[in-house]
Scaffold this active site. Structure first.
Site, PDB file in Angstrom:
ATOM      1  N   GLU A   9       1.114  -1.358  -0.055  1.00  0.00           N
ATOM      2  CA  GLU A   9       0.020   0.111  -0.064  1.00  0.00           C
ATOM      3  C   GLU A   9       0.993   1.243   0.048  1.00  0.00           C
ATOM      4  O   GLU A   9       0.451   2.457  -0.654  1.00  0.00           O
ATOM      5  CB  GLU A   9      -0.905  -0.133   1.291  1.00  0.00           C
ATOM      6  CG  GLU A   9      -1.929  -0.956   1.280  1.00  0.00           C
ATOM      7  CD  GLU A   9      -1.589  -2.407   1.449  1.00  0.00           C
ATOM      8  OE1 GLU A   9      -0.368  -2.364   1.981  1.00  0.00           O
ATOM      9  OE2 GLU A   9      -2.165  -3.497   1.175  1.00  0.00           O
ATOM     10  N   PHE A  43      -8.827  -2.891   1.129  1.00  0.00           N
ATOM     11  CA  PHE A  43      -9.455  -2.633   2.343  1.00  0.00           C
ATOM     12  C   PHE A  43      -8.937  -1.687   3.093  1.00  0.00           C
ATOM     13  O   PHE A  43      -7.699  -1.539   3.429  1.00  0.00           O
ATOM     14  CB  PHE A  43      -9.604  -4.050   3.132  1.00  0.00           C
ATOM     15  CG  PHE A  43     -10.473  -5.374   2.597  1.00  0.00           C
ATOM     16  CD1 PHE A  43     -11.731  -5.497   3.136  1.00  0.00           C
ATOM     17  CD2 PHE A  43      -9.823  -6.021   1.929  1.00  0.00           C
ATOM     18  CE1 PHE A  43     -12.521  -6.394   2.715  1.00  0.00           C
ATOM     19  CE2 PHE A  43     -10.382  -7.087   1.437  1.00  0.00           C
ATOM     20  CZ  PHE A  43     -11.959  -7.555   1.642  1.00  0.00           C
ATOM     21  N   ALA A  44      -9.882  -0.954   3.661  1.00  0.00           N
ATOM     22  CA  ALA A  44      -9.464   0.299   4.479  1.00  0.00           C
ATOM     23  C   ALA A  44      -8.648  -0.263   5.656  1.00  0.00           C
ATOM     24  O   ALA A  44      -7.909   0.589   6.159  1.00  0.00           O
ATOM     25  CB  ALA A  44     -10.699   1.018   5.045  1.00  0.00           C
ATOM     26  N   ASP A  45      -8.843  -1.265   5.990  1.00  0.00           N
ATOM     27  CA  ASP A  45      -7.927  -1.995   7.114  1.00  0.00           C
ATOM     28  C   ASP A  45      -6.583  -2.222   6.757  1.00  0.00           C
ATOM     29  O   ASP A  45      -5.697  -2.227   7.575  1.00  0.00           O
ATOM     30  CB  ASP A  45      -8.370  -3.369   7.491  1.00  0.00           C
ATOM     31  CG  ASP A  45     -10.058  -3.593   7.721  1.00  0.00           C
ATOM     32  OD1 ASP A  45     -10.372  -3.795   8.742  1.00  0.00           O
ATOM     33  OD2 ASP A  45     -10.594  -3.155   6.770  1.00  0.00           O
ATOM     34  N   ILE A  84      -4.734   0.078   4.976  1.00  0.00           N
ATOM     35  CA  ILE A  84      -4.441   1.500   4.174  1.00  0.00           C
ATOM     36  C   ILE A  84      -3.232   1.946   5.015  1.00  0.00           C
ATOM     37  O   ILE A  84      -2.167   2.658   4.641  1.00  0.00           O
ATOM     38  CB  ILE A  84      -5.320   2.259   4.196  1.00  0.00           C
ATOM     39  CG1 ILE A  84      -5.089   3.544   3.175  1.00  0.00           C
ATOM     40  CG2 ILE A  84      -5.799   3.115   5.792  1.00  0.00           C
ATOM     41  CD1 ILE A  84      -6.520   4.218   2.977  1.00  0.00           C
ATOM     42  N   HIS A 131     -11.149  -6.811   8.343  1.00  0.00           N
ATOM     43  CA  HIS A 131     -11.931  -6.461   7.154  1.00  0.00           C
ATOM     44  C   HIS A 131     -13.040  -5.616   7.481  1.00  0.00           C
ATOM     45  O   HIS A 131     -14.087  -5.632   6.779  1.00  0.00           O
ATOM     46  CB  HIS A 131     -12.417  -7.576   6.150  1.00  0.00           C
ATOM     47  CG  HIS A 131     -11.058  -8.535   5.957  1.00  0.00           C
ATOM     48  ND1 HIS A 131     -10.357  -9.268   6.688  1.00  0.00           N
ATOM     49  CD2 HIS A 131     -10.637  -8.556   4.477  1.00  0.00           C
ATOM     50  CE1 HIS A 131      -9.517  -9.896   5.981  1.00  0.00           C
ATOM     51  NE2 HIS A 131      -9.522  -9.397   4.910  1.00  0.00           N
TER      52      HIS A 131
END
Lengths: 333, 414
Positions: free
Chosen positions: A55, A78-80, A82, A124
């Site tokens: 990322e 997934f924002a998890d 980032i 997630h």
């Protein structure tokens, strides 16, 4: 909503040769949520780029592309996930314009699915929007329906400011009213499920009044917009429901006008409460509307724990919690 | 009997009071390393990552296949920029000591790492420097007055008072804005280079970081992306032996050269004498040609020595021998280039002396002009409302309100 997001990419890539997309699994495969399906075939491997699982590398290279005149749309799966790119967002992307006085900037849009309700457990399901609204120099968006998703994504891509764009994955395929026992519904019958084919924008920085009402104002965004609508109905109140849409910069005016009218305010989001984005909403409403308030402002949020796999519906601000929150605000004062 | 594993804690070869010891640096003879064609396969040129490409020998003569075809005018220009960089550094350091600027970083001893590579690129190529690459800004005609005004945060500051001294940028000349967060510019340079290839132009990018910064995740990100996409980029590591007080062993330089990371990712790694202007130019030229012709990225390690403190906030006598620089086996890049020009019959000590006087005068004249735009203590001062601009392209309402609040507190506009 997936088709709407895909269409936003398509419209912009067609209109503007500088728009490129990059991310894990987004090219040949079309993305794990299918948001970029077919785009690589149409625009080629140089514009819809499959990226290594890094990322920080995705966001770092997107910044470089942006400095070189491209408009990258980076997908973080997934924002998890980032956080390896967090330094590039906080220290670089958000401050490049500032530190170079506008000589350099990177018009990067970072799209990322967020939120729970899909049995994703603590890796997630996160809603980290409040971490990003705390940074000076990035705009932050969370969408709640297909029409806005397309219009806001086009506006984000066209913006010369960086935008972190959250897509609640629970509502990718249909609205969710906060009752996990009811069968899933699609966007087909939802008024905002209809998405025009071509180009249009929904402006960044503007909240929307989803439902007009007089009893209280519910300020929310993302999945909880739909939960709030159902909860207000269940509680039998005439609620004014505001979808914040752009969290940063915040449309304070729409909030102020509504709460000054209703005199009562409930703030709701899926993310954890402590130092969450709702705290800013409460502070803003309190500052603007204190002398009009008839009751203390209240918050309904996720609990301040990681997102548990087995207790998803005990964690998630389900309908009943919103109903309780509404009653609390209505009964106070 | 079982033996418990013990951690290896890297130790520098010399601490304060010890005699300097650079026996850990592997040297090659000038001219000893082969120069492969720029389209050579990585697996065939791994020797470049462990040898040391050197052009100038002890008698200042250019030797071997890497000796570049540089005319005396270009060499003299390189010398002038290096001497000017040193004169600028010297003056700014003293100015910081006088309290007129808050902070400064010199490039003493590693001037060739900016100037040699800088000459190897074209004007349209984008440079992503680290904080000790002021030579690049000077080489690319960033005015000394502008650089000084940046350090002064005065009314002509290119950064409008937002950055510490030395965090320059030059959009017009394609030198990127310096970040204080280490290595972040490395993947950005790769992305810029990918962008050039996506757009179909033939510009390339180059970036510089230090040996210590190779430990950051962004180093891995940059090399991975550069190698995966064959990005037209030149990635430079200035191995000046020290990251503040941390010697290069703590970044993993003890067991393998930093250049050796290159072949591991699938790109050439070249270890080069960073104090040999001709070698730094030649290797960068090779890498630039390779990148521009579609051959992809190269990782270059410049072996040099940080002659001064890390910054004006640092005191290196607390962690390394005082006279270490004098014992550094690769010498002083300026002295070595002077020696070469003398050997060519193009330069003399008296010419050097007058060049140094001229450069000092240039710096003095620039300083006199720079302070007319204000200093931290003397007017004119920057308008404080500039603080609220450029956070976004258009200033949003909440920032306008905060600006007005500050101005009201100060009794109106500044």
């Amino acid at each position: 909503m997936i088709q709407a997001i895909r269409s936003a990419h398509d419209v912009m890539m067609e209109r503007d040769a500088t728009v490129v997309a990059l991310g894990q699994d987004i090219g040949y495969f079309g993305g794990v949520f299918r948001c970029t399906e077919g785009l690589q075939k149409k625009y080629g491997e140089h514009r819809v780029i499959d990226a290594p699982i890094a990322e920080g590398g995705i966001i770092g290279t997107a910044i470089g592309m942006g400095v070189n005149g491209l408009r990258p749309v980076a997908e973080i799966q997934f924002a998890d996930y980032i956080y390896p790119g967090f330094d590039q967002i906080v220290s670089e992307l958000s401050r490049l314009r500032y530190r170079s006085c506008g000589d350099f900037f990177a018009p990067v849009t970072i799209r990322t699915p967020c939120g729970g309700g899909i049995r994703g457990g603590q890796t997630h399901s996160q809603s980290p929007e409040g971490i990003f609204t705390h940074i000076s120099g990035v705009k932050t968006v969370m969408v709640s329906n297909p029409y806005d998703a397309k219009g806001l994504l086009i506006a984000a891509i066209e913006s010369n400011d960086p935008v972190v764009f959250f897509e609640p994955k629970r509502i990718y395929n249909g609205p969710f009213d906060g009752d996990p026992d009811k069968p899933s519904v699609s966007w087909a019958s939802h008024p905002k499920g209809e998405v025009p084919e071509g180009y249009y924008t929904v402006p960044l920085g503007k909240a929307e009044i989803i439902e007009k009402g007089t009893d209280l104002t519910i300020v929310t965004y993302g999945t909880i917009v739909h939960v709030a609508q159902a909860a207000a109905k269940k509680a039998g109140v005439d609620a004014e429901i505001i979808d914040v849409r752009t969290l940063m910069p915040l449309d304070v005016e729409t909030l102020r006008d509504s709460v000054n009218k209703t005199g009562r305010c409930l703030v709701a989001h899926e993310a954890t409460r402590f130092c969450g984005y709702g705290a800013e909403l409460v502070a803003s409403v309190q500052k603007e509307c204190f002398w009009h308030l008839e009751a203390p402002i209240s918050r309904v949020t996720g609990w301040d724990t990681p997102y548990p796999h087995a207790f998803e519906w005990q964690y998630f601000p389900v309908q009943q919690r919103l109903v309780d929150g509404i009653r609390k605000v209505m009964e106070a004062g | 009997m079982t033996k418990n594993p013990k951690l290896h804690i890297p130790q520098p070869t010399a601490r304060p009071g010890d005699p300097p010891d650079f026996s850990y640096i592997d040297l090659s003879e000038a001219g000893a390393i082969d120069r492969p064609p720029t389209d050579a396969a990585v697996r065939d040129i791994e020797y470049l990552a462990t040898g040391l490409v050197r052009v100038l020998d002890d008698d200042h003569e250019a030797k071997g296949p890497w000796a570049p075809d540089l005319d005396p005018e270009t060499l003299l220009k390189a010398l002038e920029i290096m001497v000017l960089t040193r004169a600028y550094d010297d003056r700014m350091l003293r100015i910081q000591r006088q309290g007129k600027i808050s902070f400064y970083i010199q490039a003493l001893g590693e001037e060739a790492v900016s100037v040699g590579p800088g000459l190897a690129f074209e004007d349209g190529d984008m440079m992503f420097p680290a904080y000790r690459n002021q030579g690049l800004y000077i080489l690319r005609n960033t005015g000394l007055v502008d650089m000084m005004c940046q350090c002064l945060s005065n009314t002509r500051d290119m950064c409008k008072g937002r950055q510490m001294p030395i965090f320059y940028h030059n959009r017009e000349k394609n030198v990127f804005s310096i970040s204080g967060n280490l290595t972040t510019q490395f993947p950005q340079a790769v992305g810029w280079a990918m962008g050039a290839a996506i757009k179909g132009d033939d510009h390339i990018a180059a970036s510089w970081i230090g040996d210590g910064s190779t430990a950051e995740a962004d180093f891995h990100h940059a090399l991975t992306f550069a190698a995966v996409y064959n990005a037209p980029v030149v990635l430079n590591v200035t191995n000046n032996q020290w990251a503040i007080s941390t010697f290069q062993g703590f970044a993993g330089g003890e067991r393998q050269s930093f250049a050796s990371r290159g072949p591991g990712y699938g790109m050439p790694g070249i270890r080069v004498d960073g104090n040999d202007l001709l070698a730094t130019y030649a290797v960068s030229r090779w890498a630039a040609e390779r990148a521009r012709s579609g051959g992809g990225p190269t990782l270059i390690e410049f072996v040099t020595y940080r002659g001064g403190a890390h910054s004006t906030s640092d005191d290196p006598t607390r962690y390394r021998p005082k006279d270490e620089w004098k014992a550094f086996p690769l010498g002083d890049p300026i002295e070595r280039l002077i020696g070469h020009l003398e050997q060519l019959g193009q330069w003399s000590r008296s010419q050097q002396e007058s060049l140094e006087v001229k450069m000092k005068e240039k710096v003095s004249a620039a300083w006199k002009e720079a302070i007319t735009f204000g200093t931290m203590t003397d007017p004119p001062f920057l308008d404080v409302e500039l603080m609220f601009e450029d956070v976004f392209e258009e200033t949003p309402q909440h920032l306008k309100e905060q600006r007005d609040k500050l101005l009201a507190m100060r009794g109106g506009r500044s």
